[in-house]
Scaffold this active site. Structure first.
Site, PDB file in Angstrom:
ATOM      1  N   VAL A  15      -1.965  -0.660  -1.851  1.00  0.00           N
ATOM      2  CA  VAL A  15      -1.275  -1.151  -3.454  1.00  0.00           C
ATOM      3  C   VAL A  15      -1.211  -2.636  -3.386  1.00  0.00           C
ATOM      4  O   VAL A  15      -1.477  -3.608  -4.406  1.00  0.00           O
ATOM      5  CB  VAL A  15       0.399  -0.559  -3.654  1.00  0.00           C
ATOM      6  CG1 VAL A  15       0.361  -1.361  -4.431  1.00  0.00           C
ATOM      7  CG2 VAL A  15      -0.115   1.417  -3.546  1.00  0.00           C
ATOM      8  N   ARG A  89       7.531  12.410  -3.140  1.00  0.00           N
ATOM      9  CA  ARG A  89       8.228  10.705  -2.943  1.00  0.00           C
ATOM     10  C   ARG A  89       9.110  10.456  -2.334  1.00  0.00           C
ATOM     11  O   ARG A  89       9.689   9.470  -1.940  1.00  0.00           O
ATOM     12  CB  ARG A  89       7.617  10.129  -4.695  1.00  0.00           C
ATOM     13  CG  ARG A  89       6.260  10.343  -5.077  1.00  0.00           C
ATOM     14  CD  ARG A  89       6.465   9.227  -6.335  1.00  0.00           C
ATOM     15  NE  ARG A  89       5.075   9.183  -7.285  1.00  0.00           N
ATOM     16  CZ  ARG A  89       4.670  10.266  -7.840  1.00  0.00           C
ATOM     17  NH1 ARG A  89       4.975  11.900  -8.058  1.00  0.00           N
ATOM     18  NH2 ARG A  89       3.740  10.387  -7.880  1.00  0.00           N
ATOM     19  N   ASP A 149       1.831   6.230 -14.273  1.00  0.00           N
ATOM     20  CA  ASP A 149       2.418   8.461 -15.167  1.00  0.00           C
ATOM     21  C   ASP A 149       2.348   8.075 -16.728  1.00  0.00           C
ATOM     22  O   ASP A 149       1.578   8.642 -17.333  1.00  0.00           O
ATOM     23  CB  ASP A 149       3.535   8.678 -15.404  1.00  0.00           C
ATOM     24  CG  ASP A 149       4.245   8.127 -14.143  1.00  0.00           C
ATOM     25  OD1 ASP A 149       4.323   9.287 -13.162  1.00  0.00           O
ATOM     26  OD2 ASP A 149       4.516   6.874 -13.217  1.00  0.00           O
ATOM     27  N   ARG A 152      -1.226   7.103 -17.405  1.00  0.00           N
ATOM     28  CA  ARG A 152      -2.446   8.583 -17.281  1.00  0.00           C
ATOM     29  C   ARG A 152      -1.819   8.947 -18.149  1.00  0.00           C
ATOM     30  O   ARG A 152      -3.436  10.072 -18.837  1.00  0.00           O
ATOM     31  CB  ARG A 152      -1.917   8.528 -16.361  1.00  0.00           C
ATOM     32  CG  ARG A 152      -2.210   8.771 -14.625  1.00  0.00           C
ATOM     33  CD  ARG A 152      -1.382   8.994 -13.563  1.00  0.00           C
ATOM     34  NE  ARG A 152      -1.646   8.491 -12.081  1.00  0.00           N
ATOM     35  CZ  ARG A 152      -0.914   8.699 -10.651  1.00  0.00           C
ATOM     36  NH1 ARG A 152       0.118   8.763 -10.637  1.00  0.00           N
ATOM     37  NH2 ARG A 152      -1.613   7.297  -9.556  1.00  0.00           N
ATOM     38  N   HIS A 176      10.322   8.483 -11.547  1.00  0.00           N
ATOM     39  CA  HIS A 176       8.509   8.484 -11.268  1.00  0.00           C
ATOM     40  C   HIS A 176       7.794   9.879  -9.746  1.00  0.00           C
ATOM     41  O   HIS A 176       8.284   9.396  -8.606  1.00  0.00           O
ATOM     42  CB  HIS A 176       8.113   7.227 -10.370  1.00  0.00           C
ATOM     43  CG  HIS A 176       6.729   7.310 -10.349  1.00  0.00           C
ATOM     44  ND1 HIS A 176       5.799   7.522 -11.132  1.00  0.00           N
ATOM     45  CD2 HIS A 176       6.369   6.529  -9.310  1.00  0.00           C
ATOM     46  CE1 HIS A 176       4.530   6.955  -9.578  1.00  0.00           C
ATOM     47  NE2 HIS A 176       4.989   6.848  -9.059  1.00  0.00           N
TER      48      HIS A 176
HETATM   49  P1  6V0 Z   1      -0.049   0.854   2.962  1.00  0.00           P
HETATM   50  O1  6V0 Z   1      -1.473   0.949   2.684  1.00  0.00           O
HETATM   51  O2  6V0 Z   1       0.983   2.164   4.437  1.00  0.00           O
HETATM   52  O3  6V0 Z   1       0.918  -0.145   2.898  1.00  0.00           O
HETATM   53  C1  6V0 Z   1       2.428  -0.307   3.122  1.00  0.00           C
HETATM   54  C2  6V0 Z   1       2.166  -2.077   3.537  1.00  0.00           C
HETATM   55  O4  6V0 Z   1       3.837  -2.189   3.924  1.00  0.00           O
HETATM   56  C3  6V0 Z   1       1.542  -2.000   5.123  1.00  0.00           C
HETATM   57  O5  6V0 Z   1       0.830  -3.211   5.083  1.00  0.00           O
HETATM   58  C4  6V0 Z   1       3.076  -2.162   6.174  1.00  0.00           C
HETATM   59  O6  6V0 Z   1       2.617  -3.674   6.652  1.00  0.00           O
HETATM   60  C5  6V0 Z   1       4.059  -3.070   5.507  1.00  0.00           C
HETATM   61  N1  6V0 Z   1       5.284  -2.879   4.890  1.00  0.00           N
HETATM   62  C6  6V0 Z   1       5.519  -1.903   6.252  1.00  0.00           C
HETATM   63  N2  6V0 Z   1       7.187  -1.811   6.764  1.00  0.00           N
HETATM   64  C7  6V0 Z   1       7.663  -3.176   5.758  1.00  0.00           C
HETATM   65  C8  6V0 Z   1       8.564  -4.513   6.387  1.00  0.00           C
HETATM   66  N3  6V0 Z   1       9.624  -4.297   6.416  1.00  0.00           N
HETATM   67  N4  6V0 Z   1       8.264  -5.721   5.399  1.00  0.00           N
HETATM   68  C9  6V0 Z   1       7.279  -5.939   5.046  1.00  0.00           C
HETATM   69  N5  6V0 Z   1       5.899  -5.124   5.204  1.00  0.00           N
HETATM   70  C10 6V0 Z   1       6.422  -4.268   5.364  1.00  0.00           C
HETATM   71  O7  6V0 Z   1       0.472   2.068   1.591  1.00  0.00           O
HETATM   72  P2  6V0 Z   1       0.377   1.527   0.072  1.00  0.00           P
HETATM   73  O8  6V0 Z   1      -0.312   0.514   0.298  1.00  0.00           O
HETATM   74  O9  6V0 Z   1      -0.406   3.002   0.240  1.00  0.00           O
HETATM   75  O10 6V0 Z   1       1.618   2.076  -1.145  1.00  0.00           O
HETATM   76  C11 6V0 Z   1       2.865   1.415  -0.822  1.00  0.00           C
HETATM   77  C12 6V0 Z   1       4.217   2.156  -1.430  1.00  0.00           C
HETATM   78  O11 6V0 Z   1       4.102   2.146  -2.571  1.00  0.00           O
HETATM   79  C13 6V0 Z   1       4.262   3.822  -1.035  1.00  0.00           C
HETATM   80  O12 6V0 Z   1       5.670   3.730  -1.495  1.00  0.00           O
HETATM   81  C14 6V0 Z   1       3.390   4.206  -1.434  1.00  0.00           C
HETATM   82  O13 6V0 Z   1       4.200   5.829  -2.318  1.00  0.00           O
HETATM   83  C15 6V0 Z   1       3.194   3.002  -3.685  1.00  0.00           C
HETATM   84  N6  6V0 Z   1       3.823   3.528  -4.483  1.00  0.00           N
HETATM   85  C16 6V0 Z   1       3.578   3.734  -5.460  1.00  0.00           C
HETATM   86  C17 6V0 Z   1       2.881   3.974  -6.865  1.00  0.00           C
HETATM   87  C18 6V0 Z   1       4.070   3.673  -7.781  1.00  0.00           C
HETATM   88  O14 6V0 Z   1       3.100   4.056  -8.969  1.00  0.00           O
HETATM   89  N7  6V0 Z   1       5.273   2.997  -7.659  1.00  0.00           N
HETATM   90  C19 6V0 Z   1       1.552   3.994  -6.660  1.00  0.00           C
HETATM   91  C20 6V0 Z   1       1.616   4.460  -5.695  1.00  0.00           C
HETATM   92  C21 6V0 Z   1       1.632   4.116  -4.269  1.00  0.00           C
END
Ligand code: 6V0
Length: 314
Positions: A15, A89, A149, A152, A176
């Site tokens: 993300v 979530r 959402d 979408r 959400h």
């Molecule tokens: P991912 O690809 O696992 O990325 C998460 C990143 O966070 C990784 O690179 C980790 O190293 C980093 N991270 C973890 N802990 C820390 C910290 N303490 N400090 C700095 N960095 C850290 O996950 P992805 O990118 O797919 O998702 C990230 C978050 O976005 C999740 O909680 C999803 O559920 C959320 N989303 C929210 C959406 C929305 O509509 N609000 C939509 C899609 C995903």
């Protein structure tokens, strides 16, 4: 001092990096700081994205730390564990609240004065957590909420009706997540009430279509996660849309998650409602009219969130 040309992203996974890529192309900023506990990841993404900048507009993109983000106009937080197949979530809550306990105090310590945009899930609970932990005025802490959402929903309605989704005015509000709801009672296509427009396009079974489309929207993330393990392009465009509304002081109405202060009888909870968003963040919530059933559903959504908030140790 806030540098209006600087944005920072905390969390450079799917993300965060997709959002960085979208923001690089937006021309809104000339400096972008990427922060991640995995420093190599942040450095790799910064290099990769910066190699696209010559095709967009000049931009300094680098891996940094919270000191570098202190004067950013916006910090976007996408750090945290993501949903696994079958996980809701809300299941994520404790993992990600603990991650926020390490991130938000660092943002506070560097004296950040910009807008904090929360994207990590469960976004409503984490927006509430960020408001409590950051000490920032609540108007400057925004959750991306149901912006995705609602996009979408517009996309699905546009396809159903054979019309540009940008002409569709319809919102998903509430959590959400699983308890979100579509506000059908005020949905319209360029001012034409939704049911009238549907009939004009040959669709008469309103109840069945609305149920199918609302379910499709609610389950979209699960479907994508089952198929490709993560969702990121739709949310990246939502982040870009939100940053544009803020930086251009558009006062655009977007269904972001923010702290409710009595609207619809809701208090001390962050939840999504259509909201005027501008350079100072949340300007005010817009009192869209809800019918009796929608209001009851909104209250059910809020109490589902409240139950979670009550169990979390902020
Ligand atoms: P991912 O690809 O696992 O990325 C998460 C990143 O966070 C990784 O690179 C980790 O190293 C980093 N991270 C973890 N802990 C820390 C910290 N303490 N400090 C700095 N960095 C850290 O996950 P992805 O990118 O797919 O998702 C990230 C978050 O976005 C999740 O909680 C999803 O559920 C959320 N989303 C929210 C959406 C929305 O509509 N609000 C939509 C899609 C995903």
């Amino acid at each position: 001092m806030v540098n209006d040309r600087k944005v920072a992203i905390v969390g450079c996974g799917f993300v965060g990096s997709s959002s960085a890529f979208a923001l690089m192309q937006s021309g809104l900023f000339s400096e972008m700081v990427l922060i991640d506990v995995d420093r190599d990841r942040a450095e790799g993404e910064a290099l990769d994205i910066s190699h696209g900048a010559p095709f967009a507009s000049p931009m300094k993109i680098y891996a940094g730390d919270y000191k570098d983000a202190a004067d950013a106009a916006i910090i976007v937080v996408t750090a945290g564990a993501a949903q696994k197949p079958g996980e809701t979530r809300l299941d994520l809550v404790n993992k990600n609240v603990n991650i926020f306990k390490s991130i938000i105090p660092q943002i506070r310590e560097v004296g950040f004065e910009g807008i904090l945009l929360i994207v990590s899930n469960p976004v409503d609970v984490l927006t509430y957590a960020a408001i409590k932990m950051s000490g920032l005025p609540e108007s400057r802490v925004i959750g991306s909420g149901t912006v995705l959402d609602s996009a979408r929903l517009k996309d699905a309605l546009g396809a159903h009706l054979g019309v540009d989704p940008r002409n569709v005015h319809a919102y998903i509000i509430g959590e959400h997540g699983d308890s979100e709801l579509a506000v059908w009672s005020s949905a319209n296509v360029s001012g034409v009430p939704l049911h009238d427009f549907c009939e004009m396009r040959g669709h008469f079974d309103h109840e069945a279509s609305e149920k199918r489309i609302a379910d499709e929207v609610k389950n979209a993330a699960y479907e994508i996660i089952n198929k490709k393990h993560a969702t990121y392009y739709g949310i990246a465009m939502s982040v870009k849309r939100l940053c544009t509304a803020i930086m251009r002081d558009e006062k655009h109405i977007l269904p972001v998650s923010s702290l409710m202060v009595g609207e619809y009888g809701l208090e001390d909870i962050a939840i999504s409602m259509p909201t005027i968003v501008g350079r100072n963040g949340v300007e005010c919530r817009v009192p869209v009219s809800l019918d009796e059933d929608e209001l009851a559903e909104l209250h059910r959504s809020a109490s589902a969130l409240k139950d979670v908030i009550d169990q979390v140790d902020f």
